[in-house]
Design a protein around this motif. Sequence first.
Motif, PDB file in Angstrom:
ATOM      1  N   THR A 139      19.901  16.796 127.625  1.00  0.00           N
ATOM      2  CA  THR A 139      19.918  15.575 128.424  1.00  0.00           C
ATOM      3  C   THR A 139      20.186  14.376 127.524  1.00  0.00           C
ATOM      4  OG1 THR A 139      17.547  15.162 128.148  1.00  0.00           O
ATOM      5  CG2 THR A 139      18.216  16.514 130.055  1.00  0.00           C
ATOM      6  N   PHE A 140      20.593  13.282 128.152  1.00  0.00           N
ATOM      7  CA  PHE A 140      20.838  12.045 127.415  1.00  0.00           C
ATOM      8  C   PHE A 140      19.579  11.625 126.653  1.00  0.00           C
ATOM      9  CE2 PHE A 140      20.756   7.375 127.258  1.00  0.00           C
ATOM     10  CZ  PHE A 140      21.885   7.153 126.485  1.00  0.00           C
ATOM     11  N   THR A 141      18.441  11.692 127.322  1.00  0.00           N
ATOM     12  CA  THR A 141      17.179  11.297 126.699  1.00  0.00           C
ATOM     13  C   THR A 141      16.872  12.156 125.482  1.00  0.00           C
ATOM     14  OG1 THR A 141      16.352  10.599 128.860  1.00  0.00           O
ATOM     15  CG2 THR A 141      14.718  10.912 127.130  1.00  0.00           C
ATOM     16  N   ALA A 142      17.106  13.447 125.581  1.00  0.00           N
ATOM     17  CA  ALA A 142      16.859  14.339 124.447  1.00  0.00           C
ATOM     18  C   ALA A 142      17.792  14.003 123.283  1.00  0.00           C
ATOM     19  CB  ALA A 142      17.041  15.797 124.870  1.00  0.00           C
ATOM     20  N   ASP A 156      17.911   9.752 117.102  1.00  0.00           N
ATOM     21  CA  ASP A 156      17.365   8.440 116.760  1.00  0.00           C
ATOM     22  C   ASP A 156      18.358   7.308 117.053  1.00  0.00           C
ATOM     23  OD1 ASP A 156      15.387   6.704 115.898  1.00  0.00           O
ATOM     24  OD2 ASP A 156      16.005   6.798 113.800  1.00  0.00           O
ATOM     25  N   LEU A 157      18.800   7.257 118.319  1.00  0.00           N
ATOM     26  CA  LEU A 157      19.741   6.235 118.764  1.00  0.00           C
ATOM     27  C   LEU A 157      19.109   5.399 119.856  1.00  0.00           C
ATOM     28  CD1 LEU A 157      22.827   8.595 119.197  1.00  0.00           C
ATOM     29  CD2 LEU A 157      22.410   7.037 117.279  1.00  0.00           C
ATOM     30  N   ASN A 158      19.573   4.163 120.025  1.00  0.00           N
ATOM     31  CA  ASN A 158      19.151   3.408 121.200  1.00  0.00           C
ATOM     32  C   ASN A 158      20.101   3.769 122.347  1.00  0.00           C
ATOM     33  OD1 ASN A 158      21.450   1.610 121.224  1.00  0.00           O
ATOM     34  ND2 ASN A 158      20.479   0.433 119.595  1.00  0.00           N
ATOM     35  N   SER A 159      19.740   3.380 123.555  1.00  0.00           N
ATOM     36  CA  SER A 159      20.528   3.776 124.733  1.00  0.00           C
ATOM     37  C   SER A 159      21.970   3.299 124.669  1.00  0.00           C
ATOM     38  CB  SER A 159      19.886   3.248 126.012  1.00  0.00           C
ATOM     39  OG  SER A 159      18.675   3.911 126.239  1.00  0.00           O
ATOM     40  N   THR A 208      23.892   2.439 122.029  1.00  0.00           N
ATOM     41  CA  THR A 208      24.640   3.163 120.993  1.00  0.00           C
ATOM     42  C   THR A 208      24.865   4.610 121.424  1.00  0.00           C
ATOM     43  OG1 THR A 208      23.684   1.745 119.300  1.00  0.00           O
ATOM     44  CG2 THR A 208      24.675   3.800 118.552  1.00  0.00           C
ATOM     45  N   GLY A 209      23.840   5.216 122.004  1.00  0.00           N
ATOM     46  CA  GLY A 209      23.966   6.592 122.485  1.00  0.00           C
ATOM     47  C   GLY A 209      25.065   6.728 123.523  1.00  0.00           C
ATOM     48  N   GLN A 210      25.120   5.792 124.470  1.00  0.00           N
ATOM     49  CA  GLN A 210      26.172   5.829 125.495  1.00  0.00           C
ATOM     50  C   GLN A 210      27.553   5.678 124.874  1.00  0.00           C
ATOM     51  OE1 GLN A 210      24.881   2.680 128.083  1.00  0.00           O
ATOM     52  NE2 GLN A 210      23.666   4.057 129.360  1.00  0.00           N
ATOM     53  N   GLU A 211      27.674   4.796 123.886  1.00  0.00           N
ATOM     54  CA  GLU A 211      28.967   4.602 123.218  1.00  0.00           C
ATOM     55  C   GLU A 211      29.404   5.876 122.507  1.00  0.00           C
ATOM     56  OE1 GLU A 211      28.234   1.230 120.697  1.00  0.00           O
ATOM     57  OE2 GLU A 211      28.273  -0.180 122.382  1.00  0.00           O
ATOM     58  N   HIS A 212      28.495   6.494 121.769  1.00  0.00           N
ATOM     59  CA  HIS A 212      28.848   7.711 121.033  1.00  0.00           C
ATOM     60  C   HIS A 212      29.176   8.874 121.974  1.00  0.00           C
ATOM     61  CE1 HIS A 212      28.263   5.827 117.289  1.00  0.00           C
ATOM     62  NE2 HIS A 212      26.971   6.071 117.104  1.00  0.00           N
ATOM     63  N   LEU A 213      28.373   9.034 123.024  1.00  0.00           N
ATOM     64  CA  LEU A 213      28.652  10.111 123.978  1.00  0.00           C
ATOM     65  C   LEU A 213      29.986   9.871 124.678  1.00  0.00           C
ATOM     66  CD1 LEU A 213      25.205  10.846 125.663  1.00  0.00           C
ATOM     67  CD2 LEU A 213      26.286  12.022 123.752  1.00  0.00           C
ATOM     68  N   GLY A 214      30.252   8.623 125.062  1.00  0.00           N
ATOM     69  CA  GLY A 214      31.527   8.300 125.701  1.00  0.00           C
ATOM     70  C   GLY A 214      32.711   8.632 124.808  1.00  0.00           C
ATOM     71  N   PHE A 215      32.602   8.288 123.536  1.00  0.00           N
ATOM     72  CA  PHE A 215      33.666   8.592 122.568  1.00  0.00           C
ATOM     73  C   PHE A 215      33.893  10.101 122.486  1.00  0.00           C
ATOM     74  CE2 PHE A 215      35.045   9.778 118.314  1.00  0.00           C
ATOM     75  CZ  PHE A 215      36.160   8.978 118.138  1.00  0.00           C
ATOM     76  N   LEU A 216      32.812  10.859 122.356  1.00  0.00           N
ATOM     77  CA  LEU A 216      32.937  12.317 122.222  1.00  0.00           C
ATOM     78  C   LEU A 216      33.467  12.967 123.501  1.00  0.00           C
ATOM     79  CD1 LEU A 216      29.667  12.991 120.206  1.00  0.00           C
ATOM     80  CD2 LEU A 216      32.025  13.167 119.348  1.00  0.00           C
ATOM     81  N   ILE A 217      33.074  12.458 124.643  1.00  0.00           N
ATOM     82  CA  ILE A 217      33.583  12.977 125.921  1.00  0.00           C
ATOM     83  C   ILE A 217      35.071  12.657 126.059  1.00  0.00           C
ATOM     84  CG2 ILE A 217      33.478  12.683 128.436  1.00  0.00           C
ATOM     85  CD1 ILE A 217      30.384  12.234 128.006  1.00  0.00           C
ATOM     86  N   ASP A 218      35.460  11.416 125.756  1.00  0.00           N
ATOM     87  CA  ASP A 218      36.862  11.012 125.852  1.00  0.00           C
ATOM     88  C   ASP A 218      37.766  11.860 124.968  1.00  0.00           C
ATOM     89  OD1 ASP A 218      36.161   9.029 127.646  1.00  0.00           O
ATOM     90  OD2 ASP A 218      36.321   7.387 126.183  1.00  0.00           O
ATOM     91  N   ARG A 219      37.263  12.294 123.828  1.00  0.00           N
ATOM     92  CA  ARG A 219      38.054  13.098 122.886  1.00  0.00           C
ATOM     93  C   ARG A 219      37.991  14.599 123.170  1.00  0.00           C
ATOM     94  NH1 ARG A 219      38.019   8.330 122.171  1.00  0.00           N
ATOM     95  NH2 ARG A 219      39.061   7.182 120.538  1.00  0.00           N
ATOM     96  N   GLY A 220      37.171  14.985 124.149  1.00  0.00           N
ATOM     97  CA  GLY A 220      37.079  16.396 124.531  1.00  0.00           C
ATOM     98  C   GLY A 220      36.140  17.218 123.666  1.00  0.00           C
ATOM     99  N   TYR A 221      35.277  16.554 122.885  1.00  0.00           N
ATOM    100  CA  TYR A 221      34.331  17.279 122.027  1.00  0.00           C
ATOM    101  C   TYR A 221      33.002  17.562 122.723  1.00  0.00           C
ATOM    102  CZ  TYR A 221      37.401  16.205 118.106  1.00  0.00           C
ATOM    103  OH  TYR A 221      38.480  16.113 117.259  1.00  0.00           O
ATOM    104  N   LEU A 222      32.702  16.799 123.757  1.00  0.00           N
ATOM    105  CA  LEU A 222      31.448  16.931 124.489  1.00  0.00           C
ATOM    106  C   LEU A 222      31.779  16.983 125.969  1.00  0.00           C
ATOM    107  CD1 LEU A 222      28.408  16.893 123.663  1.00  0.00           C
ATOM    108  CD2 LEU A 222      28.411  14.474 124.227  1.00  0.00           C
ATOM    109  N   THR A 223      31.105  17.854 126.695  1.00  0.00           N
ATOM    110  CA  THR A 223      31.379  18.035 128.107  1.00  0.00           C
ATOM    111  C   THR A 223      30.133  17.741 128.937  1.00  0.00           C
ATOM    112  OG1 THR A 223      32.927  19.801 127.530  1.00  0.00           O
ATOM    113  CG2 THR A 223      32.187  19.729 129.812  1.00  0.00           C
TER     114      THR A 223
END
Length: 93
Positions: free
Chosen positions: A25-28, A34-37, A39-54
Amino acid sequence: MIMAGRRTAYEIYWEILVFCKTPRTFTAIIGRCDLNSKTGQEHLGFLIDRGYLTPDKDGERSRYISSERSDEYIALFSRLYQGLYDTIPGFRL
């Protein structure tokens, strides 16, 4: 030599992808990495956009899982890190 101080975005991406080998989960993710919300959203968005995270919907809960494409990033980053620092990257406990 062990690096001290701030992690690079590449280290954080590696950490997220390794942690998400099983659906998380996002919270996990933000708690473990050790990210704030924001920064976490930015990093997850980047990884999803690049196809590394689904994104993975499990009933009402949204979870994220590393894609097969992430395996190459994890392996390349691990080799680069080991070549630079004579140690493999690891999670901070």
